[in-house]
Scaffold this active site. Structure first.
Site, PDB file in Angstrom:
ATOM      1  N   LYS A 193      62.300   4.185  14.982  1.00  0.00           N
ATOM      2  CA  LYS A 193      63.474   5.050  15.207  1.00  0.00           C
ATOM      3  C   LYS A 193      64.722   4.220  15.448  1.00  0.00           C
ATOM      4  O   LYS A 193      65.774   4.460  14.857  1.00  0.00           O
ATOM      5  CB  LYS A 193      63.158   5.962  16.405  1.00  0.00           C
TER       6      LYS A 193
ATOM      7  N   GLN B 253      71.449   0.744  23.762  1.00  0.00           N
ATOM      8  CA  GLN B 253      72.419   1.661  23.146  1.00  0.00           C
ATOM      9  C   GLN B 253      73.842   1.247  23.500  1.00  0.00           C
ATOM     10  O   GLN B 253      74.729   1.231  22.650  1.00  0.00           O
ATOM     11  CB  GLN B 253      72.157   3.092  23.611  1.00  0.00           C
TER      12      GLN B 253
ATOM     13  N   ASP C  24      60.787   3.326  26.869  1.00  0.00           N
ATOM     14  CA  ASP C  24      60.431   4.620  26.262  1.00  0.00           C
ATOM     15  C   ASP C  24      58.957   4.966  26.452  1.00  0.00           C
ATOM     16  O   ASP C  24      58.522   6.057  26.065  1.00  0.00           O
ATOM     17  CB  ASP C  24      60.750   4.603  24.759  1.00  0.00           C
TER      18      ASP C  24
HETATM   19  C1  S3P Z   1      67.338   2.867  22.164  1.00  0.00           C
HETATM   20  C2  S3P Z   1      67.517   2.346  23.405  1.00  0.00           C
HETATM   21  C3  S3P Z   1      66.932   2.913  24.633  1.00  0.00           C
HETATM   22  C4  S3P Z   1      65.797   3.886  24.295  1.00  0.00           C
HETATM   23  C5  S3P Z   1      66.140   4.820  23.164  1.00  0.00           C
HETATM   24  C6  S3P Z   1      66.484   4.043  21.906  1.00  0.00           C
HETATM   25  C7  S3P Z   1      68.022   2.235  21.017  1.00  0.00           C
HETATM   26  O1  S3P Z   1      67.943   3.609  25.349  1.00  0.00           O
HETATM   27  O2  S3P Z   1      65.472   4.624  25.443  1.00  0.00           O
HETATM   28  O3  S3P Z   1      65.048   5.680  22.861  1.00  0.00           O
HETATM   29  O4  S3P Z   1      67.683   2.534  19.859  1.00  0.00           O
HETATM   30  O5  S3P Z   1      68.919   1.418  21.261  1.00  0.00           O
HETATM   31  P1  S3P Z   1      68.902   2.830  26.407  1.00  0.00           P
HETATM   32  O6  S3P Z   1      69.594   1.802  25.657  1.00  0.00           O
HETATM   33  O7  S3P Z   1      69.831   3.901  26.894  1.00  0.00           O
HETATM   34  O8  S3P Z   1      67.974   2.332  27.461  1.00  0.00           O
END
Ligand code: S3P
Length: 459
Positions: free
Chosen positions: A27, A177, A341
């Site tokens: 994902k 993120q 996750d």
């Molecule tokens: C993700 C980062 C994580 C994760 C999310 C996907 C990403 O979130 O929980 O499902 O693709 O960068 P955070 O960066 O907010 O921890």
């Protein structure tokens, strides 16, 4: 839709990348690949793209920005023409329930300088956005969130020639993120941006930008060389990015690895269900994601990794698991980020372990698709597992088979699948209400478990 899972069947078989029921593409990497291909100049071809409830809004958003793309099965073709050719969307961009879509798009929109509004479901409107809005404003981006610091986010136009300020910024929380949003915005900065994270999170954006020709420095660890101890004791992480001038990104040609966060459900299923043995092929093993494997091994799980290789700059390998007896453990510190996750399904493994498992330093779980600390404890208690909520985590008293019963996934795809996995080895059936949201990240979850021998049906 109600998902009913009956215990008592052992799970056996191999899940390949090209079989009918295969593990979907990662994902996080799918999001980045689609967006970066849209920022590049030229035709990108992305194989094994995750086509699901969280990536389709991103593809729709790209269409609204004037991008031309095509999906053929799970192969995504994107005709990138550079961000200077992005078009202002006429209506707000709807990001569905995906914070990754919203936060990554926010970084790209910040770099493009076009005006747009980003919004999503009521669930997405609850997620914190000050963590991206404040540093973006420091860079000179004209962006405002709602008074509660949540979506919708409104971007006001700036000339594409007007560069952003490069910042030296320490993220208040380790978040891929946030880091990725700022790295994408930094593509329009006048000079080098430096970001410091309190602990290393997944580095997919860094790896992909590097493969597209961007000057980016970060401590890329080799999963074959790194020891789990070293990764978990590693504290601060620094990344420095200098955008190309002119801003030209090479298009992508890559095959996305299988999603370890989806494989996690099958891995725990194989471990807790007596008499099981499962192999899952070509799974992404980015060191920022492999915390669950290390935690489960520490608990005594029989997990083997073989055929380690690389795909599109990411480590991949085959994972074999066998049913195992587990003992409780404590999870805290940098390991939490590396399995962020996976706590819903880790909690299920903990329910089957001997002793009390403790999770600390995990307050971020409260800002996910649900408040994963409170929702998890509530639903585990309802199927007879003794789970206790703490401000920054939870404890689980394991060793007694969950009783079974009807559970509510609180609108969270990972809760649906984790609670379903508990049903495979509980005393009685587990029934998961509103289970259709599992398609947000793992279309084919039911079919794969049925193929492995699991007794799952939809009511
Ligand atoms: C993700 C980062 C994580 C994760 C999310 C996907 C990403 O979130 O929980 O499902 O693709 O960068 P955070 O960066 O907010 O921890």
């Amino acid at each position: 839709m109600k998902l009913v899972v009956k215990p008592g069947q052992r799970l056996q078989g191999t899940i390949g990348l090209n079989s009918t029921n295969c593990l979907p593409g990662d994902k996080s990497i799918s999001h980045r690949a689609a967006l970066l291909a849209a920022m590049a100049q030229g035709d990108s071809i992305i194989d094994h793209f995750l086509v699901s409830g969280v990536t389709l809004p991103l593809l729709d958003a790209l269409r609204m920005l004037g991008l031309d793309w095509k999906l053929d099965g799970t192969t995504l073709f994107v005709n990138g023409r550079g961000m200077e050719n992005w078009r202002e969307p006429k209506t707000p961009i709807y990001c569905g329930n995906s914070a990754t879509t919203l936060r990554l798009l926010a970084g790209a929109l910040a770099a493009s300088g076009i005006s747009a509004q980003l919004d999503g479901t009521t669930g997405l409107r609850r997620r914190p956005m000050d963590r991206i809005v404040e540093p973006l404003q420091q860079m000179g981006v004209r962006v405002e969130a709602s008074t509660e610091n949540t979506a919708p986010l409104q971007f006001t136009a700036r000339s594409f020639r007007e560069q952003l300020r490069p910042i030296h910024y320490t993220l208040p929380v380790a978040s891929a993120q946030v880091k990725s949003c700022l790295l994408l915005a930094a593509m329009a900065a006048e000079g080098t941006t430096t970001l410091i994270e309190p602990a290393p999170s997944r580095d997919h954006t860094e790896r992909m930008l590097k493969s597209m020709g961007v000057e980016i420095q970060f401590p890329m660890s080799d999963p074959l060389q790194e020891t789990a101890e070293r990764q978990n004791s590693a504290s601060e992480y620094m990344v420095r990015i200098t955008p190309p001038d002119p801003l030209v990104l090479n298009p992508l040609h890559l095959t996305i690895p299988g999603d370890l966060s989806s494989a996690a459900f099958l891995i725990v299923a194989g471990i807790i269900t007596p008499g099981s043995e499962i192999t899952i092929k070509e799974v992404g093993l980015n060191p920022g994601r492999t915390g669950l494997l290390e935690a489960l091994r520490q608990m005594g799980a029989r997990i083997e990794i073989s055929k380690m290789t690389e795909r599109g700059g990411e480590p991949v390998g085959d994972i074999t698991v066998r049913s195992s007896s587990l003992k409780a453990m404590q999870v805290y510190g940098p390991l939490v980020v590396r399995m962020i996750d996976e706590f819903p399904v880790f909690a299920i493994a903990a329910a089957f372990a001997d002793g009390a498992t403790l999770v600390c330093d995990a307050q971020e779980l409260r800002t996910k698709e649900s408040d994963r600390i409170s929702a998890l404890c509530q639903e585990l208690n309802s199927i007879g597992v003794q789970a206790t909520e703490m401000p920054d985590g939870f404890s689980i008293q394991g060793g007694k088979l969950p009783r079974g019963g009807l559970v509510n996934p609180h609108g969270d795809h990972r809760l649906v699948m984790s609670l379903a996995i508990a049903g495979l080895a509980a005393q009685q059936e587990v029934e998961v209400a509103d289970a259709e949201i599992m398609d947000e990240s793992f279309p084919g979850f039911i079919a794969i478990l049925q193929q492995l021998g699991g007794d799952l049906r939809v009511n």
